[in-house]
Enzyme design. Sequence first.
Site, PDB file in Angstrom:
ATOM      1  N   SER A   1       0.820  -1.179  -0.028  1.00 23.41           N
ATOM      2  CA  SER A   1      -0.074   0.008   0.102  1.00 23.41           C
ATOM      3  C   SER A   1       0.873   1.480  -0.072  1.00 23.41           C
ATOM      4  O   SER A   1       1.967   1.279   0.488  1.00 23.41           O
ATOM      5  CB  SER A   1      -0.772  -0.051   1.023  1.00 23.41           C
ATOM      6  OG  SER A   1      -1.609   1.251   1.361  1.00 23.41           O
TER       7      SER A   1
ATOM      8  N   TYR B   1      -0.605  -0.716  10.217  1.00 18.36           N
ATOM      9  CA  TYR B   1      -0.851  -1.041   8.907  1.00 18.36           C
ATOM     10  C   TYR B   1       0.385  -0.695   8.006  1.00 18.36           C
ATOM     11  O   TYR B   1       0.736  -1.477   7.275  1.00 18.36           O
ATOM     12  CB  TYR B   1      -1.958  -0.602   8.559  1.00 18.36           C
ATOM     13  CG  TYR B   1      -2.709  -0.766   6.990  1.00 18.36           C
ATOM     14  CD1 TYR B   1      -3.082  -1.903   6.901  1.00 18.36           C
ATOM     15  CD2 TYR B   1      -2.262   0.165   5.801  1.00 18.36           C
ATOM     16  CE1 TYR B   1      -3.666  -2.267   5.670  1.00 18.36           C
ATOM     17  CE2 TYR B   1      -2.866  -0.024   4.663  1.00 18.36           C
ATOM     18  CZ  TYR B   1      -3.323  -1.320   4.316  1.00 18.36           C
ATOM     19  OH  TYR B   1      -3.863  -1.835   3.365  1.00 18.36           O
TER      20      TYR B   1
END
Length: 254
Positions: free
Chosen positions: A135, A145
């Site tokens: 990402s 994350y």
Amino acid sequence: MSTALITGASTGLGAEYARQLAARHHDLVLVARDAEALHRVAADMDGVSVEVLPADLLDPADLAQVEERLQDRTKPVDLLINNAGFGMGLSFETNDVDDEVRHLRIHNEVPLRLTHAVLPGLIERRRGRILNLSSVAAFLPRSTYSACKIWLINFSRWANIEYADRGITVTAVCPGFTHTSFHERLGLPPGEEGISDWLWLDAERVVKESLADAQAGRSVSIPSKRYKAIVAVSRLIPDRLLARAARTGRRKDR
């Protein structure tokens, strides 16, 4: 005809990878927890063989089944797409620590194990591709994350160099905000994500550009010029300001 195994294939980017690869005449092995949803995706594929493999990748027995499928020399897999994953709230101190561990495992341990399982066959045949879904968040200080996702980038960069001379490419795919069900699962319905329209990408574009980057042998794929520019600029911005900007898209996470 080559075969692609896709994790998280029931929705979003995983389902879009299935559609585009089927259009390129790849046979498919579709992996996700929801068997019914996998069969719906499989029903849309024409002219290719589709194998549905329901599995909870956080269950050791299910994960072992997928590893065994990747190791099966009678039905070789030439393209592995490690796409399965989920998000967590940004308030680490209030998140359940066992959920955080599952989050770490799905984004890091599972791709590591599946890559390890498929590599011997790829090396033997001297060809193959692996895509690890990371990402743009990996380039920002964004709780655990981003920490998980930067691991995927560094793992892919190393592996792409390590196995290039044996005909294997490994690519970390780093999309920005993409229209899928990801944010809905975090409790942010469409239109309530707190994200400007210009930041959104569609799944079709992300998949198309990432497959082209993998074919070109790139270790990192950042779909769209706008996100390439954002990543480049982020390297010049102090961490404190980046962390504030990185909370975009989590208005309900307080």
